[in-house]
Design a protein around this motif. Structure first.
Motif, PDB file in Angstrom:
ATOM      1  N   ALA A 114       7.469  -4.263   6.059  1.00 36.14           N
ATOM      2  CA  ALA A 114       7.518  -4.241   4.594  1.00 36.14           C
ATOM      3  C   ALA A 114       6.807  -5.468   4.015  1.00 36.14           C
ATOM      4  N   SER A 115       7.000  -6.610   4.652  1.00 40.70           N
ATOM      5  CA  SER A 115       6.342  -7.835   4.194  1.00 40.70           C
ATOM      6  C   SER A 115       4.821  -7.724   4.334  1.00 40.70           C
ATOM      7  N   LEU A 116       4.366  -7.146   5.446  1.00 43.94           N
ATOM      8  CA  LEU A 116       2.928  -6.949   5.652  1.00 43.94           C
ATOM      9  C   LEU A 116       2.372  -5.947   4.645  1.00 43.94           C
ATOM     10  N   ALA A 117       3.121  -4.879   4.398  1.00 46.48           N
ATOM     11  CA  ALA A 117       2.682  -3.870   3.432  1.00 46.48           C
ATOM     12  C   ALA A 117       2.549  -4.486   2.041  1.00 46.48           C
ATOM     13  N   ARG A 118       3.530  -5.320   1.644  1.00 50.77           N
ATOM     14  CA  ARG A 118       3.465  -5.991   0.338  1.00 50.77           C
ATOM     15  C   ARG A 118       2.234  -6.894   0.255  1.00 50.77           C
ATOM     16  N   PHE A 119       2.010  -7.659   1.315  1.00 47.30           N
ATOM     17  CA  PHE A 119       0.876  -8.584   1.303  1.00 47.30           C
ATOM     18  C   PHE A 119      -0.447  -7.842   1.113  1.00 47.30           C
ATOM     19  N   PHE A 120      -0.619  -6.730   1.831  1.00 51.65           N
ATOM     20  CA  PHE A 120      -1.878  -5.995   1.768  1.00 51.65           C
ATOM     21  C   PHE A 120      -1.919  -4.950   0.652  1.00 51.65           C
ATOM     22  N   GLY A 121      -0.811  -4.803  -0.073  1.00 53.37           N
ATOM     23  CA  GLY A 121      -0.801  -3.889  -1.211  1.00 53.37           C
ATOM     24  C   GLY A 121      -0.814  -2.421  -0.840  1.00 53.37           C
ATOM     25  N   VAL A 122      -0.097  -2.076   0.225  1.00 49.37           N
ATOM     26  CA  VAL A 122       0.007  -0.672   0.637  1.00 49.37           C
ATOM     27  C   VAL A 122       1.485  -0.297   0.683  1.00 49.37           C
ATOM     28  N   PRO A 123       1.795   0.993   0.576  1.00 49.81           N
ATOM     29  CA  PRO A 123       3.199   1.395   0.698  1.00 49.81           C
ATOM     30  C   PRO A 123       3.686   1.207   2.138  1.00 49.81           C
ATOM     31  N   LEU A 124       4.963   1.020   2.304  1.00 52.80           N
ATOM     32  CA  LEU A 124       5.540   0.823   3.632  1.00 52.80           C
ATOM     33  C   LEU A 124       5.226   1.994   4.553  1.00 52.80           C
ATOM     34  N   ASP A 125       5.200   3.213   4.021  1.00 53.50           N
ATOM     35  CA  ASP A 125       4.938   4.371   4.885  1.00 53.50           C
ATOM     36  C   ASP A 125       3.499   4.407   5.397  1.00 53.50           C
ATOM     37  N   TYR A 126       2.652   3.488   4.926  1.00 56.07           N
ATOM     38  CA  TYR A 126       1.298   3.362   5.474  1.00 56.07           C
ATOM     39  C   TYR A 126       1.376   3.216   6.992  1.00 56.07           C
ATOM     40  N   PHE A 127       2.342   2.441   7.475  1.00 57.80           N
ATOM     41  CA  PHE A 127       2.453   2.169   8.909  1.00 57.80           C
ATOM     42  C   PHE A 127       3.007   3.337   9.720  1.00 57.80           C
ATOM     43  N   SER A 128       3.427   4.397   9.055  1.00 58.99           N
ATOM     44  CA  SER A 128       3.928   5.557   9.791  1.00 58.99           C
ATOM     45  C   SER A 128       2.870   6.651   9.908  1.00 58.99           C
ATOM     46  N   GLN A 129       1.649   6.381   9.463  1.00 57.42           N
ATOM     47  CA  GLN A 129       0.546   7.344   9.540  1.00 57.42           C
ATOM     48  C   GLN A 129       0.154   7.557  11.002  1.00 57.42           C
ATOM     49  N   ASP A 130      -0.435   8.708  11.282  1.00 55.58           N
ATOM     50  CA  ASP A 130      -0.949   8.977  12.621  1.00 55.58           C
ATOM     51  C   ASP A 130      -2.252   8.239  12.887  1.00 55.58           C
ATOM     52  N   GLU A 131      -2.999   7.968  11.846  1.00 55.88           N
ATOM     53  CA  GLU A 131      -4.258   7.232  11.963  1.00 55.88           C
ATOM     54  C   GLU A 131      -4.542   6.546  10.641  1.00 55.88           C
ATOM     55  N   PRO A 132      -5.409   5.542  10.656  1.00 56.16           N
ATOM     56  CA  PRO A 132      -5.704   4.854   9.401  1.00 56.16           C
ATOM     57  C   PRO A 132      -6.267   5.820   8.362  1.00 56.16           C
ATOM     58  N   PRO A 133      -5.632   5.909   7.196  1.00 58.86           N
ATOM     59  CA  PRO A 133      -6.114   6.827   6.175  1.00 58.86           C
ATOM     60  C   PRO A 133      -7.380   6.311   5.506  1.00 58.86           C
ATOM     61  N   VAL A 134      -8.280   7.219   5.212  1.00 60.19           N
ATOM     62  CA  VAL A 134      -9.535   6.860   4.561  1.00 60.19           C
ATOM     63  C   VAL A 134      -9.270   6.348   3.161  1.00 60.19           C
ATOM     64  N   GLU A 135      -8.247   6.880   2.487  1.00 63.34           N
ATOM     65  CA  GLU A 135      -8.020   6.494   1.101  1.00 63.34           C
ATOM     66  C   GLU A 135      -7.574   5.048   0.942  1.00 63.34           C
ATOM     67  N   THR A 136      -7.306   4.330   2.052  1.00 62.05           N
ATOM     68  CA  THR A 136      -6.956   2.921   1.918  1.00 62.05           C
ATOM     69  C   THR A 136      -8.188   2.087   1.581  1.00 62.05           C
ATOM     70  N   MET A 137      -9.362   2.668   1.757  1.00 61.55           N
ATOM     71  CA  MET A 137     -10.572   1.960   1.378  1.00 61.55           C
ATOM     72  C   MET A 137     -10.657   1.903  -0.141  1.00 61.55           C
ATOM     73  N   ALA A 138     -11.030   0.774  -0.643  1.00 62.38           N
ATOM     74  CA  ALA A 138     -11.190   0.628  -2.086  1.00 62.38           C
ATOM     75  C   ALA A 138     -12.294   1.562  -2.568  1.00 62.38           C
ATOM     76  N   ASP A 139     -12.164   2.014  -3.810  1.00 59.45           N
ATOM     77  CA  ASP A 139     -13.155   2.925  -4.379  1.00 59.45           C
ATOM     78  C   ASP A 139     -14.562   2.333  -4.341  1.00 59.45           C
ATOM     79  N   ASP A 140     -14.668   1.039  -4.639  1.00 56.12           N
ATOM     80  CA  ASP A 140     -15.993   0.434  -4.650  1.00 56.12           C
ATOM     81  C   ASP A 140     -16.613   0.385  -3.255  1.00 56.12           C
ATOM     82  N   VAL A 141     -15.764   0.249  -2.232  1.00 59.96           N
ATOM     83  CA  VAL A 141     -16.268   0.257  -0.855  1.00 59.96           C
ATOM     84  C   VAL A 141     -16.763   1.651  -0.497  1.00 59.96           C
ATOM     85  N   ARG A 142     -15.985   2.666  -0.854  1.00 61.34           N
ATOM     86  CA  ARG A 142     -16.397   4.057  -0.588  1.00 61.34           C
ATOM     87  C   ARG A 142     -17.714   4.370  -1.297  1.00 61.34           C
ATOM     88  N   GLU A 143     -17.833   3.954  -2.557  1.00 62.24           N
ATOM     89  CA  GLU A 143     -19.064   4.198  -3.319  1.00 62.24           C
ATOM     90  C   GLU A 143     -20.251   3.469  -2.695  1.00 62.24           C
TER      91      GLU A 143
END
Length: 148
Positions: A69-98
């Motif tokens: 939870a502390s790591l999720a807060r620091f990086f600005g992601v929800p806690l359930d981010y760490f329960s994903q099967d693989e890194p989600p693409v949507e964690t990339m900032a919009d400007d990075v995707r563009e």
């Protein structure tokens, strides 16, 4: 169908947490536009640098929920981010995707990924110099004197 042992499942979870954690280091940049250091994450979360290093390598057993939870807060992601099967693409900032969608940017990123940290810093310096050169003419006088 073969059963997966509990120790194999635990090992998979450790590697998965490490992959997701490393994805945050790759996609969530500091205000200066560079990846966070383990020291910065350590200071902000209260976890030791060696502990964070072990987590990144996938050698820590189960990461307690309060630490995740502390790591999720620091990086600005929800806690359930760490329960994903693989890194989600949507964690990339919009400007990075563009930016990655632009011609040659993906190739540039892939090549820079193979450079050392010092070499990456040099590439950033070159890009900053190019930005400065691009802005400088715009700040000059609106009309150029005619030279005879």
């Amino acid at each position: 169908m073969a059963k997966i042992s509990q120790s194999a499942r635990d090992c998979q979870q450790e590697r998965q947490f490490a992959a997701l954690f490393n994805q945050l280091f790759a996609t969530r940049l500091s205000p200066e536009g560079r990846p966070y250091t383990l020291t910065e994450v350590s200071q902000a979360t209260g976890m030791s640098v060696p502990y964070l290093s072990y987590v990144r390598k996938g050698t820590i057993g189960a990461v307690p929920v309060h630490r995740a939870a502390s790591l999720a807060r620091f990086f600005g992601v929800p806690l359930d981010y760490f329960s994903q099967d693989e890194p989600p693409v949507e964690t990339m900032a919009d400007d990075v995707r563009e930016a990655l969608a632009q011609p040659l940017v993906r190739e540039l990123v892939l090549r820079v990924g193979h450079l050392s940290l010092a070499q990456r810093a040099l590439v950033l310096e070159i890009l900053e110099h190019i930005d400065h050169l691009r802005v400088e003419p715009a700040q000059g006088s609106p009309s150029c004197p005619n030279h005879v």
